[in-house]
Design a protein around this motif. Structure first.
Motif, PDB file in Angstrom:
ATOM      1  N   THR A 176       0.843  -1.194   0.000  1.00  0.00           N
ATOM      2  CA  THR A 176       0.000   0.000   0.000  1.00  0.00           C
ATOM      3  C   THR A 176       0.877   1.242   0.000  1.00  0.00           C
ATOM      4  O   THR A 176       1.811   1.343   0.798  1.00  0.00           O
ATOM      5  CB  THR A 176      -0.919   0.035   1.236  1.00  0.00           C
ATOM      6  OG1 THR A 176      -1.759  -1.128   1.236  1.00  0.00           O
ATOM      7  CG2 THR A 176      -1.794   1.277   1.233  1.00  0.00           C
TER       8      THR A 176
ATOM      9  N   ILE B 269       0.573   4.908   0.976  1.00  0.00           N
ATOM     10  CA  ILE B 269      -0.290   5.827   1.716  1.00  0.00           C
ATOM     11  C   ILE B 269       0.139   7.250   1.390  1.00  0.00           C
ATOM     12  O   ILE B 269       1.322   7.590   1.441  1.00  0.00           O
ATOM     13  CB  ILE B 269      -0.193   5.567   3.228  1.00  0.00           C
ATOM     14  CG1 ILE B 269      -0.739   4.159   3.539  1.00  0.00           C
ATOM     15  CG2 ILE B 269      -0.957   6.629   4.015  1.00  0.00           C
ATOM     16  CD1 ILE B 269      -0.576   3.737   4.979  1.00  0.00           C
TER      17      ILE B 269
ATOM     18  N   ASP C 125      -1.310  12.463  -4.865  1.00  0.00           N
ATOM     19  CA  ASP C 125      -2.121  11.336  -5.330  1.00  0.00           C
ATOM     20  C   ASP C 125      -1.665  10.876  -6.711  1.00  0.00           C
ATOM     21  O   ASP C 125      -1.453   9.679  -6.943  1.00  0.00           O
ATOM     22  CB  ASP C 125      -3.589  11.749  -5.359  1.00  0.00           C
ATOM     23  CG  ASP C 125      -4.485  10.695  -5.983  1.00  0.00           C
ATOM     24  OD1 ASP C 125      -4.698   9.640  -5.354  1.00  0.00           O
ATOM     25  OD2 ASP C 125      -4.969  10.923  -7.112  1.00  0.00           O
TER      26      ASP C 125
ATOM     27  N   ARG D 160       0.127   7.244  -7.628  1.00  0.00           N
ATOM     28  CA  ARG D 160      -0.523   6.307  -8.546  1.00  0.00           C
ATOM     29  C   ARG D 160       0.365   5.974  -9.745  1.00  0.00           C
ATOM     30  O   ARG D 160       0.388   4.827 -10.215  1.00  0.00           O
ATOM     31  CB  ARG D 160      -1.872   6.875  -9.002  1.00  0.00           C
ATOM     32  CG  ARG D 160      -2.878   6.935  -7.873  1.00  0.00           C
ATOM     33  CD  ARG D 160      -4.258   7.392  -8.264  1.00  0.00           C
ATOM     34  NE  ARG D 160      -5.065   7.581  -7.068  1.00  0.00           N
ATOM     35  CZ  ARG D 160      -5.652   6.588  -6.395  1.00  0.00           C
ATOM     36  NH1 ARG D 160      -5.535   5.339  -6.846  1.00  0.00           N
ATOM     37  NH2 ARG D 160      -6.351   6.828  -5.299  1.00  0.00           N
TER      38      ARG D 160
ATOM     39  N   VAL E 295      -1.511  -0.683  -4.185  1.00  0.00           N
ATOM     40  CA  VAL E 295      -2.704   0.158  -4.133  1.00  0.00           C
ATOM     41  C   VAL E 295      -2.366   1.467  -3.438  1.00  0.00           C
ATOM     42  O   VAL E 295      -1.448   1.536  -2.610  1.00  0.00           O
ATOM     43  CB  VAL E 295      -3.864  -0.548  -3.399  1.00  0.00           C
ATOM     44  CG1 VAL E 295      -4.268  -1.817  -4.122  1.00  0.00           C
ATOM     45  CG2 VAL E 295      -3.479  -0.857  -1.962  1.00  0.00           C
TER      46      VAL E 295
ATOM     47  N   GLU F  51      -3.703   4.521  -1.018  1.00  0.00           N
ATOM     48  CA  GLU F  51      -4.698   4.872  -0.001  1.00  0.00           C
ATOM     49  C   GLU F  51      -4.567   6.352   0.318  1.00  0.00           C
ATOM     50  O   GLU F  51      -3.504   6.811   0.749  1.00  0.00           O
ATOM     51  CB  GLU F  51      -4.496   4.042   1.272  1.00  0.00           C
ATOM     52  CG  GLU F  51      -5.499   4.336   2.369  1.00  0.00           C
ATOM     53  CD  GLU F  51      -5.278   3.507   3.621  1.00  0.00           C
ATOM     54  OE1 GLU F  51      -5.894   3.832   4.661  1.00  0.00           O
ATOM     55  OE2 GLU F  51      -4.488   2.541   3.567  1.00  0.00           O
ATOM     56  N   ASN F  52      -5.634   7.105   0.113  1.00  0.00           N
ATOM     57  CA  ASN F  52      -5.634   8.544   0.384  1.00  0.00           C
ATOM     58  C   ASN F  52      -6.093   8.796   1.812  1.00  0.00           C
ATOM     59  O   ASN F  52      -7.191   8.383   2.196  1.00  0.00           O
ATOM     60  CB  ASN F  52      -6.563   9.281  -0.579  1.00  0.00           C
ATOM     61  CG  ASN F  52      -6.163   9.103  -2.033  1.00  0.00           C
ATOM     62  OD1 ASN F  52      -6.534   8.125  -2.676  1.00  0.00           O
ATOM     63  ND2 ASN F  52      -5.407  10.038  -2.566  1.00  0.00           N
ATOM     64  N   VAL F  53      -5.251   9.480   2.591  1.00  0.00           N
ATOM     65  CA  VAL F  53      -5.602   9.815   3.968  1.00  0.00           C
ATOM     66  C   VAL F  53      -5.286  11.304   4.179  1.00  0.00           C
ATOM     67  O   VAL F  53      -4.281  11.661   4.795  1.00  0.00           O
ATOM     68  CB  VAL F  53      -4.838   8.950   4.987  1.00  0.00           C
ATOM     69  CG1 VAL F  53      -5.416   9.171   6.393  1.00  0.00           C
ATOM     70  CG2 VAL F  53      -4.910   7.476   4.628  1.00  0.00           C
TER      71      VAL F  53
ATOM     72  N   ALA G  71      -1.842   6.578   9.800  1.00  0.00           N
ATOM     73  CA  ALA G  71      -2.275   5.400   9.045  1.00  0.00           C
ATOM     74  C   ALA G  71      -1.070   4.569   8.626  1.00  0.00           C
ATOM     75  O   ALA G  71      -1.103   3.334   8.674  1.00  0.00           O
ATOM     76  CB  ALA G  71      -3.077   5.827   7.820  1.00  0.00           C
TER      77      ALA G  71
ATOM     78  N   ALA H  74       3.662  -1.355   3.683  1.00  0.00           N
ATOM     79  CA  ALA H  74       3.244  -0.038   3.195  1.00  0.00           C
ATOM     80  C   ALA H  74       4.439   0.900   3.118  1.00  0.00           C
ATOM     81  O   ALA H  74       5.412   0.770   3.873  1.00  0.00           O
ATOM     82  CB  ALA H  74       2.172   0.557   4.103  1.00  0.00           C
TER      83      ALA H  74
END
Length: 325
Positions: free
Chosen positions: A34, A36, A46, A50, A65, A67-69, A80, A89
């Motif tokens: 992940t 983050i 972002d 990506r 993947v 993960e937007n926090v 997170a 992560a």
């Protein structure tokens, strides 16, 4: 066993151990990863996360993947990240939680020297002063003149961290007053409010602003970087506009977990560098206003240390005492 045979046996054992260590380093990751990020969907962090997730997922032959926090100036993303199992992560985000947050918070829910281990600086984001077209300001000089004629009447916002401090320095050094309007992050809501005039000025990365700027629905008047943005070559730098003290570069990078080995950090930096060599990756990020500029763990750690001192000094100059909550 004679002495020569014993030496050969020890040498063979050492070579096997070294080979096993090397294979172990190259075997990571063993499962899904992940990334983050503290950015909202569509933001510069972002997009950066990506694009690298796509390339590195193929390189590692694993699912990666994003993960937007967003929120709390990156603190929520760090929490997170700390909550993820070690080795599952990475944090791909602006450098603010490591270099600016310590100047703004007396206590942090993380130790930036331990919980955010620098792996690589990845991109430099172009950050721009943007205004609503109806303001009638096409330069920083004109913006200041308008603000002086309407003290306290103009609303402003910015990306968190260093951009916020840069905007406050503009207010301090020019002796103008504006009203700050906070947002959860730099996303569609802030940019739409800028276009409609809810806020009149913002200091934001180009990624979320480039669309409306290209349509002349918002106006870019200066970038804080050392060089002009290739996607908006007519927009001057703050130094060219006569405000060199407002210069800053939005460096985005990758961080590893607490306890990550130096060997793993070096391996991951090599992986990011290999991904960054892809011309298609560079082209996509440059179109968003980012310049790919990869450094290794040591170079990134040095940059963060130097910038932490700079922003601590800036906060003191602005009279910002570290918050206690």
């Amino acid at each position: 066993m004679n002495r020569l045979t014993l030496k050969l046996a020890c040498l063979a054992a050492a070579l096997i151990a070294a080979s096993g260590t090397a294979r172990a380093a190259e075997d990571w990751p063993e499962g899904a990863v992940t990334f983050i990020t503290s950015g909202l969907p569509g933001s510069a962090p972002d997009l950066m996360a990506r694009v690298f997730a796509d390339r590195l997922g193929r390189r590692w032959n694993q699912s990666v993947v994003v993960e937007n926090v967003p929120g709390a100036e990156g603190t929520l993303a760090v929490k997170a990240f700390m909550g993820a199992d070690p080795g599952t992560a990475l944090m791909l985000a602006p450098s603010g939680p490591s270099m600016v947050a310590p100047a703004l918070r007396a206590e942090l829910p993380y130790d930036p020297d331990v919980d955010l281990m620098p792996i690589a600086a990845l991109t430099v984001d172009h950050v721009a002063f943007a205004v609503t077209p109806g303001l009638g300001a096409a330069s920083l000089d004109e913006l200041i003149a308008v603000a002086r004629s309407r003290p306290g009447a103009l609303n402003w916002s910015s990306a968190p961290g260093a951009p916020n401090l840069v905007f406050r320095e503009l207010l301090r050094s020019s002796g103008i007053e504006m009203t700050h309007v906070p947002y959860k992050g730099v996303g569609p809501e802030m940019i739409a409010d800028l276009a409609s005039g809810v806020i009149q000025i913002a200091l934001v990365p180009l990624a979320p602003a480039r669309g409306l700027a290209s349509e002349d629905k918002i106006r870019l008047i200066a970038v804080t970087n050392d060089a002009r943005a290739p996607s908006f070559p007519d927009v001057p730098t703050v130094a060219e506009a006569g405000y060199p003290d407002l210069a800053m570069e939005g460096v985005l990078g990758a961080f590893g977990w607490r306890g990550i080995t130096s060997e793993r950090r070096e391996q991951l930096a090599r992986d990011f560098r290999a991904a960054a060599d892809d011309p298609a990756l560079r082209q996509r990020l440059e179109a968003s206003g980012q310049t790919v500029r990869v450094t290794g763990p040591e170079g990134y750690a040095t940059y963060l240390s130097n910038e932490r001192r700079r922003w601590a000094t800036a906060a003191r100059t602005l009279g910002i005492a570290p918050a206690t909550n």
